[in-house]
Design a protein around this motif. Structure first.
Motif, PDB file in Angstrom:
ATOM      1  N   ARG A  48      35.963  43.907  11.115  1.00 57.81           N
ATOM      2  CA  ARG A  48      37.056  44.836  11.406  1.00 57.81           C
ATOM      3  C   ARG A  48      36.624  45.890  12.436  1.00 57.81           C
ATOM      4  O   ARG A  48      37.352  46.172  13.394  1.00 57.81           O
ATOM      5  CB  ARG A  48      37.536  45.537  10.136  1.00 57.81           C
ATOM      6  N   GLU A  49      35.448  46.463  12.251  1.00 54.61           N
ATOM      7  CA  GLU A  49      34.975  47.494  13.179  1.00 54.61           C
ATOM      8  C   GLU A  49      34.736  46.919  14.572  1.00 54.61           C
ATOM      9  O   GLU A  49      35.020  47.578  15.577  1.00 54.61           O
ATOM     10  CB  GLU A  49      33.713  48.169  12.638  1.00 54.61           C
ATOM     11  N   ALA A  50      34.219  45.709  14.649  1.00 51.61           N
ATOM     12  CA  ALA A  50      34.001  45.073  15.955  1.00 51.61           C
ATOM     13  C   ALA A  50      35.341  44.826  16.644  1.00 51.61           C
ATOM     14  O   ALA A  50      35.481  45.054  17.849  1.00 51.61           O
ATOM     15  CB  ALA A  50      33.241  43.765  15.785  1.00 51.61           C
ATOM     16  N   ARG A  51      36.324  44.370  15.875  1.00 48.74           N
ATOM     17  CA  ARG A  51      37.655  44.130  16.441  1.00 48.74           C
ATOM     18  C   ARG A  51      38.268  45.436  16.923  1.00 48.74           C
ATOM     19  O   ARG A  51      38.778  45.529  18.042  1.00 48.74           O
ATOM     20  CB  ARG A  51      38.565  43.486  15.381  1.00 48.74           C
ATOM     21  N   LYS A  52      38.193  46.466  16.098  1.00 45.50           N
ATOM     22  CA  LYS A  52      38.775  47.765  16.465  1.00 45.50           C
ATOM     23  C   LYS A  52      38.048  48.383  17.654  1.00 45.50           C
ATOM     24  O   LYS A  52      38.669  49.024  18.498  1.00 45.50           O
ATOM     25  CB  LYS A  52      38.731  48.721  15.276  1.00 45.50           C
TER      26      LYS A  52
END
Length: 101
Positions: A48-52
């Motif tokens: 999720r953090e990589a996507r965001k």
């Protein structure tokens, strides 16, 4: 160029972002952790953090991966693990590098 052509050009473009070193370190995983006993080296939070960090929506990641939004949601919430088949593509798509912990 019509508006449809413009949007197709945007959708088909590649966006590159340079993450601060401290963010990149948090998003890095150990390649030696990949084994038959451990097919999920990435937590949903890391994904999720990589996507965001890339500014991507779940829908954009799903399209890029050839998956559904519900697949991305399940992976990010930890209710589904990424298969060994999908893992390399996910790592490449999110530009995550595998390093030692």
């Amino acid at each position: 160029m019509g508006s449809i052509g413009y949007w197709n050009q945007i959708l088909n473009s590649t966006w590159r972002f340079h993450l601060p070193a401290e963010v990149q370190e948090r998003l890095t995983v150990d390649s030696n952790q990949l084994s038959a006993n451990n097919i999920q080296p990435l937590s949903g939070n890391v994904i999720r953090e990589a996507r965001k960090a890339k500014g991507w929506s779940r829908a954009f990641l799903a399209t890029t991966m050839g998956k559904s939004v519900s697949w991305v949601d399940a992976v990010e919430t930890g209710t589904r693990q990424v298969s060994q088949k999908d893992l390399p593509k996910l790592l490449n798509t999110l530009e995550l590098h595998l390093n030692r912990y």
